[in-house]
Write a protein that holds these residues in place. Structure first.
Motif, PDB file in Angstrom:
ATOM      1  N   LYS A 103       0.808  -1.209   0.000  1.00 20.66           N
ATOM      2  CA  LYS A 103       0.000   0.000   0.000  1.00 20.66           C
ATOM      3  C   LYS A 103       0.849   1.270   0.000  1.00 20.66           C
ATOM      4  N   LYS A 104       2.118   1.167   0.341  1.00 20.51           N
ATOM      5  CA  LYS A 104       2.961   2.352   0.451  1.00 20.51           C
ATOM      6  C   LYS A 104       3.411   2.822  -0.924  1.00 20.51           C
ATOM      7  N   ARG A 105       3.548   4.135  -1.051  1.00 22.59           N
ATOM      8  CA  ARG A 105       4.032   4.735  -2.294  1.00 22.59           C
ATOM      9  C   ARG A 105       5.540   4.519  -2.401  1.00 22.59           C
ATOM     10  N   LYS A 106       5.973   3.838  -3.452  1.00 22.97           N
ATOM     11  CA  LYS A 106       7.400   3.513  -3.586  1.00 22.97           C
ATOM     12  C   LYS A 106       8.186   4.613  -4.282  1.00 22.97           C
ATOM     13  N   ASP A 107       7.535   5.407  -5.101  1.00 19.48           N
ATOM     14  CA  ASP A 107       8.235   6.476  -5.821  1.00 19.48           C
ATOM     15  C   ASP A 107       7.311   7.692  -5.889  1.00 19.48           C
ATOM     16  N   PRO A 108       7.266   8.476  -4.823  1.00 23.10           N
ATOM     17  CA  PRO A 108       6.296   9.579  -4.730  1.00 23.10           C
ATOM     18  C   PRO A 108       6.621  10.721  -5.685  1.00 23.10           C
ATOM     19  N   PRO A 109       5.606  11.350  -6.273  1.00 23.26           N
ATOM     20  CA  PRO A 109       5.845  12.552  -7.077  1.00 23.26           C
ATOM     21  C   PRO A 109       6.245  13.728  -6.192  1.00 23.26           C
ATOM     22  N   LYS A 110       6.787  14.733  -6.811  1.00 22.10           N
ATOM     23  CA  LYS A 110       7.317  15.860  -6.058  1.00 22.10           C
ATOM     24  C   LYS A 110       6.226  16.590  -5.288  1.00 22.10           C
ATOM     25  N   SER A 111       5.024  16.688  -5.860  1.00 22.96           N
ATOM     26  CA  SER A 111       3.941  17.413  -5.194  1.00 22.96           C
ATOM     27  C   SER A 111       3.588  16.792  -3.848  1.00 22.96           C
ATOM     28  N   GLU A 112       3.597  15.453  -3.767  1.00 21.22           N
ATOM     29  CA  GLU A 112       3.274  14.781  -2.513  1.00 21.22           C
ATOM     30  C   GLU A 112       4.363  14.986  -1.470  1.00 21.22           C
ATOM     31  N   VAL A 113       5.618  14.902  -1.893  1.00 24.38           N
ATOM     32  CA  VAL A 113       6.726  15.091  -0.947  1.00 24.38           C
ATOM     33  C   VAL A 113       6.737  16.531  -0.426  1.00 24.38           C
ATOM     34  N   VAL A 114       6.472  17.495  -1.303  1.00 28.82           N
ATOM     35  CA  VAL A 114       6.437  18.893  -0.877  1.00 28.82           C
ATOM     36  C   VAL A 114       5.305  19.120   0.126  1.00 28.82           C
ATOM     37  N   ALA A 115       4.153  18.478  -0.107  1.00 29.41           N
ATOM     38  CA  ALA A 115       3.026  18.628   0.820  1.00 29.41           C
ATOM     39  C   ALA A 115       3.354  18.043   2.191  1.00 29.41           C
ATOM     40  N   VAL A 116       3.985  16.872   2.207  1.00 30.08           N
ATOM     41  CA  VAL A 116       4.372  16.251   3.477  1.00 30.08           C
ATOM     42  C   VAL A 116       5.431  17.098   4.176  1.00 30.08           C
ATOM     43  N   PHE A 117       6.402  17.593   3.410  1.00 31.41           N
ATOM     44  CA  PHE A 117       7.455  18.444   3.982  1.00 31.41           C
ATOM     45  C   PHE A 117       6.862  19.698   4.629  1.00 31.41           C
ATOM     46  N   ALA A 118       5.942  20.358   3.923  1.00 25.45           N
ATOM     47  CA  ALA A 118       5.352  21.592   4.446  1.00 25.45           C
ATOM     48  C   ALA A 118       4.583  21.328   5.737  1.00 25.45           C
ATOM     49  N   HIS A 119       3.855  20.214   5.777  1.00 30.55           N
ATOM     50  CA  HIS A 119       3.105  19.884   6.994  1.00 30.55           C
ATOM     51  C   HIS A 119       4.047  19.608   8.163  1.00 30.55           C
ATOM     52  N   LEU A 120       5.087  18.823   7.925  1.00 27.18           N
ATOM     53  CA  LEU A 120       6.027  18.496   9.001  1.00 27.18           C
ATOM     54  C   LEU A 120       6.771  19.735   9.482  1.00 27.18           C
ATOM     55  N   LYS A 121       7.151  20.593   8.561  1.00 21.01           N
ATOM     56  CA  LYS A 121       7.852  21.822   8.944  1.00 21.01           C
ATOM     57  C   LYS A 121       6.961  22.701   9.819  1.00 21.01           C
ATOM     58  N   LYS A 122       5.701  22.857   9.418  1.00 19.08           N
ATOM     59  CA  LYS A 122       4.773  23.683  10.184  1.00 19.08           C
ATOM     60  C   LYS A 122       4.562  23.128  11.584  1.00 19.08           C
ATOM     61  N   ARG A 123       4.334  21.806  11.686  1.00 19.02           N
ATOM     62  CA  ARG A 123       4.094  21.199  12.989  1.00 19.02           C
ATOM     63  C   ARG A 123       5.349  21.228  13.868  1.00 19.02           C
ATOM     64  N   ALA A 124       6.505  21.054  13.247  1.00 21.21           N
ATOM     65  CA  ALA A 124       7.748  21.089  14.019  1.00 21.21           C
ATOM     66  C   ALA A 124       7.973  22.459  14.640  1.00 21.21           C
ATOM     67  N   LEU A 125       7.659  23.531  13.889  1.00 24.27           N
ATOM     68  CA  LEU A 125       7.827  24.880  14.412  1.00 24.27           C
ATOM     69  C   LEU A 125       6.788  25.199  15.479  1.00 24.27           C
ATOM     70  N   GLU A 126       5.576  24.689  15.301  1.00 25.13           N
ATOM     71  CA  GLU A 126       4.516  24.953  16.272  1.00 25.13           C
ATOM     72  C   GLU A 126       4.748  24.219  17.589  1.00 25.13           C
ATOM     73  N   LEU A 127       5.185  22.955  17.488  1.00 19.04           N
ATOM     74  CA  LEU A 127       5.302  22.112  18.679  1.00 19.04           C
ATOM     75  C   LEU A 127       6.733  21.987  19.199  1.00 19.04           C
ATOM     76  N   HIS A 128       7.689  22.572  18.460  1.00 18.24           N
ATOM     77  CA  HIS A 128       9.101  22.483  18.846  1.00 18.24           C
ATOM     78  C   HIS A 128       9.547  21.011  18.927  1.00 18.24           C
ATOM     79  N   ARG A 129       9.301  20.274  17.843  1.00 19.03           N
ATOM     80  CA  ARG A 129       9.640  18.853  17.780  1.00 19.03           C
ATOM     81  C   ARG A 129      10.815  18.635  16.822  1.00 19.03           C
ATOM     82  N   PRO A 130      12.016  18.359  17.335  1.00 24.11           N
ATOM     83  CA  PRO A 130      13.172  18.136  16.458  1.00 24.11           C
ATOM     84  C   PRO A 130      12.988  16.937  15.528  1.00 24.11           C
ATOM     85  N   ARG A 131      12.301  15.893  15.995  1.00 24.91           N
ATOM     86  CA  ARG A 131      12.123  14.710  15.144  1.00 24.91           C
ATOM     87  C   ARG A 131      11.267  15.017  13.924  1.00 24.91           C
ATOM     88  N   MET A 132      10.241  15.836  14.098  1.00 26.96           N
ATOM     89  CA  MET A 132       9.431  16.237  12.941  1.00 26.96           C
ATOM     90  C   MET A 132      10.267  17.051  11.961  1.00 26.96           C
TER      91      MET A 132
END
Length: 372
Positions: A103-132
């Motif tokens: 079920k996992k995406r083996k070769d994600p398009p750039k749009s999906e990776v950018v969307a995941v990156f933006a979400h993780l960056k936003k949450r990391a800054l909001e919650l101060h989570r280094p792992r995110m």
């Protein structure tokens, strides 16, 4: 030729399968139980699992034959191995329903990776989570360097050169591979070095499997939050190899960048439809090209068994036990909070004592639950 660690990993899994077969069919000899175990297997195996099972079952047949009181000849054992290959190949198919890895995406398009990156960056800054934050960096950079997650353990950045250990290494292959990242700006090189430091620190504290599980969990939650198919930590390697191929890299260059011993191996990962733009192919190999005439990797054994290299997590150097220091710091913070709470409580009591009696009576009468 496969490394000693790879052969040992196959043998460990082979012995597990022997124990399972004997536990399920205790009335049979170990060799017969193995064949019964495979023939009665109720599921199907994906192509990658078939290749892995084939190597493991060859070793299992060899081990079971040697311990069998019937004393088989070498030719008979060769025949058993051939028969086991056919039995394992018969299990090949497409699992239904699809398993988690399917079920996992083996070769994600750039749009999906950018969307995941933006979400993780936003949450990391909001919650101060280094792992995110580290996971966000992982998504962007691993799509460009094409490394395996385990190869971040022991990796380093030296100026404009990234040094990755070859986790899936043949015996005659170098232990590490250099990758030029001189086209990257300073911020990206610093982010890569920070990611490597954080990964090595967490692996040293909790172990590789714990770090990988945490990374996969953070990725899964981020994908669910932005509504894209689930990404795996290994998904970005496929994207990188496809991008390099679409950008015009030769098969020898891709094999060098990916750490493959055989130049034909990268073809398994390359899918033109999933390639990003040429602006993302910003790395270059540094080293001799693989020999074009190289053949499939083989291991010299008395039975001529064919083993395929498998990545093995590198054990990090032992780290000092800092649990007691962390606990002391935690207790100190708790004591400070308790003292601060006591001071606030005392001040509140003193303020109440200083209030005029009429005002105290009025506050008591207007407390919730009482009629005014």
């Amino acid at each position: 030729m496969a490394s000693v660690e790879t052969v040992a990993a196959y043998r460990t899994e082979a012995l597990k399968k022997i124990r399972r077969a004997k536990a399920r069919f205790p009335e049979l000899y170990a060799l017969d139980a193995l064949f019964r175990y495979v023939s009665d297997y109720s599921g199907t195996l994906a192509p990658n699992s078939v290749r892995l099972w084939r190597q493991q079952m060859r070793i299992a047949v060899t081990e079971a034959s040697r311990d069998d009181p019937r004393e088989f000849s070498g030719d008979a054992i060769h025949g058993f191995i051939h028969a086991m290959d056919e039995a394992v190949d018969a299990l090949k198919g497409r699992p239904n329903p699809p398993r988690t890895s399917t079920k996992k995406r083996k070769d994600p398009p750039k749009s999906e990776v950018v969307a995941v990156f933006a979400h993780l960056k936003k949450r990391a800054l909001e919650l101060h989570r280094p792992r995110m934050a580290a996971t966000a960096i992982f998504c962007v950079l691993m799509s460009r360097i094409g490394g395996r997650p385990v190869e971040l353990v022991g990796a380093s950045v030296r100026g404009s050169t990234l040094i990755l250990p070859n986790a899936k290494r043949a015996v005659s292959q170098a232990t590490e591979r250099p990758i030029m990242v001189d086209q990257w700006d300073l911020h990206h090189r610093v982010a890569l070095a920070a990611l490597i430091d954080l990964v090595n620190s967490e692996v040293g504290d909790a172990g590789y499997q714990a770090w990988l599980s945490t990374l996969a969990e953070i990725l899964a939650r981020a994908c669910q939050a932005v509504g894209v198919p689930r990404l795996a930590p290994s998904s970005f390697r496929h994207t990188a190899l496809s991008t390099w191929s679409a950008a015009g890299f030769s098969t020898e260059e891709i094999a060098l960048l990916a750490g493959h011993f055989c130049r034909r191996s990268p073809s398994h990962y390359i899918r033109t439809a999933s390639a990003w733009g040429p602006e993302d192919a910003t790395v270059a190999p540094l080293g001799p090209a693989p020999t074009p005439e190289v053949e499939e990797v083989r291991t010299d054994t008395s039975l001529g068994l064919d083993f395929e290299p498998m990545p093995q997590p590198n054990s990090p150097p032992p780290r000092a036990d800092i649990s007691q220091r962390l606990w002391n710091e935690h207790r100190q913070r708790m004591d400070e909070q308790e003292k601060s709470l006591d001071l606030v409580t005392k001040r509140t009591r003193l303020d109440r004592m200083r209030l005029p009696r009429e005002q105290q009576t009025r506050q008591q009468r207007t407390k919730p639950g009482r009629m005014p």
